[in-house]
Structures are given as structure tokens and as C-alpha cells.
Scaffold this active site. Structure first.
Site, short mmCIF file in Angstrom:
data_model
loop_
_atom_site.label_atom_id
_atom_site.label_comp_id
_atom_site.label_asym_id
_atom_site.label_seq_id
_atom_site.Cartn_x
_atom_site.Cartn_y
_atom_site.Cartn_z
N TYR A 161 -13.76 -19.61 36.54
CA TYR A 161 -13.63 -18.39 37.35
C TYR A 161 -12.17 -17.93 37.42
CZ TYR A 161 -14.38 -15.51 41.62
OH TYR A 161 -14.45 -14.50 42.54
N LYS A 165 -10.79 -14.37 36.17
CA LYS A 165 -10.15 -13.42 37.09
C LYS A 165 -8.71 -13.12 36.67
CE LYS A 165 -13.51 -12.48 39.94
NZ LYS A 165 -14.26 -11.22 39.70
P1 NAP Z 1 -22.12 -11.63 45.69
O1 NAP Z 1 -22.43 -11.46 47.14
O2 NAP Z 1 -22.57 -12.87 45.00
O3 NAP Z 1 -22.64 -10.34 44.91
C1 NAP Z 1 -22.50 -10.23 43.53
C2 NAP Z 1 -23.58 -9.32 43.00
O4 NAP Z 1 -23.38 -9.24 41.57
C3 NAP Z 1 -24.99 -9.87 43.24
O5 NAP Z 1 -25.84 -8.86 43.72
C4 NAP Z 1 -25.39 -10.34 41.85
O6 NAP Z 1 -26.76 -10.26 41.60
C5 NAP Z 1 -24.66 -9.36 40.96
N1 NAP Z 1 -24.55 -9.83 39.59
C6 NAP Z 1 -24.31 -11.09 39.15
N2 NAP Z 1 -24.33 -11.14 37.83
C7 NAP Z 1 -24.63 -9.90 37.39
C8 NAP Z 1 -24.81 -9.32 36.11
N3 NAP Z 1 -24.73 -10.07 34.99
N4 NAP Z 1 -25.12 -8.01 36.01
C9 NAP Z 1 -25.25 -7.26 37.13
N5 NAP Z 1 -25.07 -7.75 38.38
C10 NAP Z 1 -24.78 -9.06 38.51
O7 NAP Z 1 -20.53 -11.57 45.43
P2 NAP Z 1 -19.34 -10.89 46.27
O8 NAP Z 1 -18.74 -11.93 47.13
O9 NAP Z 1 -19.78 -9.60 46.84
O10 NAP Z 1 -18.30 -10.66 45.07
C11 NAP Z 1 -18.16 -9.40 44.39
C12 NAP Z 1 -16.99 -9.54 43.43
O11 NAP Z 1 -15.80 -9.88 44.16
C13 NAP Z 1 -17.16 -10.61 42.36
O12 NAP Z 1 -16.59 -10.19 41.16
C14 NAP Z 1 -16.38 -11.77 42.95
O13 NAP Z 1 -15.97 -12.65 41.93
C15 NAP Z 1 -15.23 -11.04 43.61
N6 NAP Z 1 -14.57 -11.81 44.66
C16 NAP Z 1 -15.25 -12.24 45.76
C17 NAP Z 1 -14.58 -12.96 46.74
C18 NAP Z 1 -15.25 -13.46 47.99
O14 NAP Z 1 -14.61 -14.20 48.78
N7 NAP Z 1 -16.50 -13.15 48.26
C19 NAP Z 1 -13.22 -13.26 46.59
C20 NAP Z 1 -12.55 -12.80 45.45
C21 NAP Z 1 -13.25 -12.07 44.50
P3 NAP Z 1 -27.74 -11.55 41.84
O15 NAP Z 1 -27.78 -11.76 43.30
O16 NAP Z 1 -29.05 -11.13 41.28
O17 NAP Z 1 -27.10 -12.69 41.11
#
Ligand code: NAP
Length: 260
Positions: A161, A165
Site C-alpha cells: 500500500y 500511494k
Molecule cells: P473504503 O471505505 O474501503 O471505500 C473504498 C471503496 O472503493 C469501496 O466502496 C470499495 O468497494 C471501492 N473499491 C475497491 N476496489 C475497487 C475497484 N477495483 N473498483 C472500484 N471500486 C473499488 O475506503 P476509504 O477509507 O473511503 O478510502 C478511500 C481512499 O482513501 C482509498 O484510496 C484509500 O486508500 C485512501 N485513504 C484512506 C485513509 C483512511 O484512513 N480511511 C487514509 C489514507 C488514504 P468494495 O466495498 O466493494 O470493496
């Protein structure tokens, strides 16, 4: 189309495509861009899940459509961009937000878990951006926001990851160099700890109570709290506005401090 935030409202009604916007940060960005006056293509793996976000936007008075697509699949990426363009108009705003985690220490990490993370974050952002850029360069206006992470700076158990990133940061800077002359900006937002299903799943995997974990994490965050999806959506909203036309190739850490 309605808008509640006149300050952030796009002068032209742009069309945004937000990947992974069925929930979490992506859903918050989709809602925010809709309130800014954009029509939004809600793209996620499961069309039914995408429809929940799209319907909520429509109920608030915005315009949105729901699409089921896997961003790491080249044909799906093209289909998603084509469908949004056909139903809402040329895609001039792209948020590469879809993401997954497959955490493990290096010595236990499988090649499948390495590839899965690379495919969604890097290959996904690449094929989505390549498909959408034609609309932006033709319009001579575009905004690309890629979701990076503080993990790009290194995070134990996330060798896949963190590499993805960090890779997105180089990808972003190169997009800025290539597309600037077409009026297209590209920036990355690098969140710290944001309360979503992703961080909840990490707590489950570690066997810790999510609320206890948030309290513990907050002690190390200078502003004294974990982040919300809306914290990230606010920054994405600015980067997608006309006012941000001179901001490109940047990585903005949104982590309650310089790094967390
Ligand atoms: P999340 O709640 O897990 O939501 C991610 C969404 O992306 C889910 O609906 C998932 O669908 C969808 N997804 C996964 N693989 C996919 C694909 N191949 N094609 C289309 N959609 C897909 O994550 P989040 O926390 O909101 O994170 C959003 C972004 O921010 C990500 O890139 C993450 O790495 C980044 N981020 C998050 C955090 C944090 O603390 N939360 C921190 C830094 C960066 P499914 O549910 O069906 O898998």
C-alpha cells in the site's frame, strides 16, 4: 441542478467521476462535488452500492448516476468514463479514490496481495485517467485528484500500500507536467487516519476495539482527533474549483498535523 455553497460552486456545471464512491471518503467527495454544482458519476465495484450514493445525491437535489465497474479493469474503466460522458456530459473532473488494503509484514506478504493493491491503486488510476483525459484536454479544463496517503511515507505492514500511494504521488506530478498546458491540473490528497470502513477493517484485523483505537490514535495527532471523510472532501472540493487553477502537481497531507 442545485448548489448550497456559492463560494465553491463551479462557474460551469462540470461533470465529475468519483471512483470508489459507494461509501467512505469517495461518497463524501461525491456529495460535496454535487453540492458544489457538479453532476457526478458514482463508480464502485457494486452497482447497487453505487446507486445508494447516487440516489442520496439526487434526493438532495443534485444530479448523479450509478455505475458498477472495476477500476483496475481497462475495459471497465473505459466503459465507466464513456457512460458518464454519454449520460451527464464530458468528464472534466476525475477523483481516483477507489482503494483496498491487503496488509501484512513483508516476509508474509503474498504476490497476490502485492498485485491486488498495485492493480486497484496504480493501474486503476492509470486506466481511469487515460480514459478521462481526452474529455479534459478537449474542454481545455480539467481537474484530477488522486487519493494518496500518509502511508506513502512508510507504514509497517503496508509495503504494498505504501509503495502504491507513493507511486500515485509520482503519477500525479507527471500528469501535472503533461496536462498543464491544456488547463488540466492534477493533485494528490494524502489523508492520515480517517474514520471509514477501511480503518474499521484494520482495527478488526488487529483485534482492537475501533473506538479505543481512535482514542489512542488521536493522542498522536496534533489536532487531537481522527479525520472524517468530509475533511478530505473539503480539500478535494477546493482542488476541483476554478480558484485552484494555479495549484498543480502538489501533494496535500490532510492528517491533523504534518504527518499521522
Ligand atoms: P473504503 O471505505 O474501503 O471505500 C473504498 C471503496 O472503493 C469501496 O466502496 C470499495 O468497494 C471501492 N473499491 C475497491 N476496489 C475497487 C475497484 N477495483 N473498483 C472500484 N471500486 C473499488 O475506503 P476509504 O477509507 O473511503 O478510502 C478511500 C481512499 O482513501 C482509498 O484510496 C484509500 O486508500 C485512501 N485513504 C484512506 C485513509 C483512511 O484512513 N480511511 C487514509 C489514507 C488514504 P468494495 O466495498 O466493494 O470493496
Amino acid at each position: 441542478m442545485t448548489s448550497q455553497r456559492s463560494g465553491a460552486r463551479a462557474e460551469v456545471d462540470h461533470v465529475a467521476l468519483v471512483t470508489g464512491s459507494a461509501r467512505g471518503i469517495g461518497a463524501a467527495i461525491a456529495h460535496r462535488l454535487a453540492r458544489d454544482g457538479m453532476a457526478v458519476g458514482v463508480v464502485d465495484l457494486d452497482r447497487e452500492a453505487s446507486a445508494r450514493t447516487a440516489n442520496a445525491i439526487i434526493e438532495e437535489g443534485g444530479r448523479a448516476i450509478a455505475i458498477g465497474a472495476d477500476v483496475s479493469d481497462e475495459a471497465d474503466a473505459t466503459r465507466a468514463v464513456d457512460q458518464v460522458a454519454a449520460e451527464l456530459g464530458p468528464v472534466t473532473v476525475l477523483i481516483n479514490n477507489a482503494g483496498i488494503i491487503r496488509d501484512n509484514l513483508l516476509f508474509k506478504m503474498s504476490v497476490d496481495d502485492w498485485d491486488a493493491v498495485m492493480n486497484v491503486h496504480l493501474r486503476g488510476a492509470f486506466v481511469m485517467t487515460r480514459a478521462a483525459q481526452a474529455h479534459m484536454t478537449q474542454a481545455k479544463w480539467g481537474r484530477i485528484v488522486n487519493l494518496s496517503s500518509t502511508s506513502a511515507l512508510g507504514n509497517r505492514g503496508q509495503v504494498n500500500y505504501s509503495a502504491a500511494k507513493a507511486g500515485l504521488q509520482g503519477f500525479t506530478k507527471t500528469l501535472a507536467l503533461e496536462l498543464g498546458k491544456f488547463g488540466v491540473t492534477a493533485n494528490a490528497v494524502a489523508p492520515g487516519f480517517i474514520e471509514t470502513e477501511m480503518t474499521r477493517a484494520t482495527a478488526d484485523r488487529l483485534g482492537v476495539d475501533f473506538d479505543d483505537w481512535k482514542v489512542a490514535a488521536s493522542r498522536d495527532i496534533p489536532v487531537g482527533r481522527v479525520g472524517t471523510p468530509e475533511d478530505i472532501a473539503a480539500v478535494a472540493s477546493f482542488l476541483c474549483s476554478d480558484e485552484a487553477s494555479y495549484v498543480s502537481g502538489q501533494v496535500i497531507y490532510v492528517a491533523g498535523g504534518p504527518k499521522n
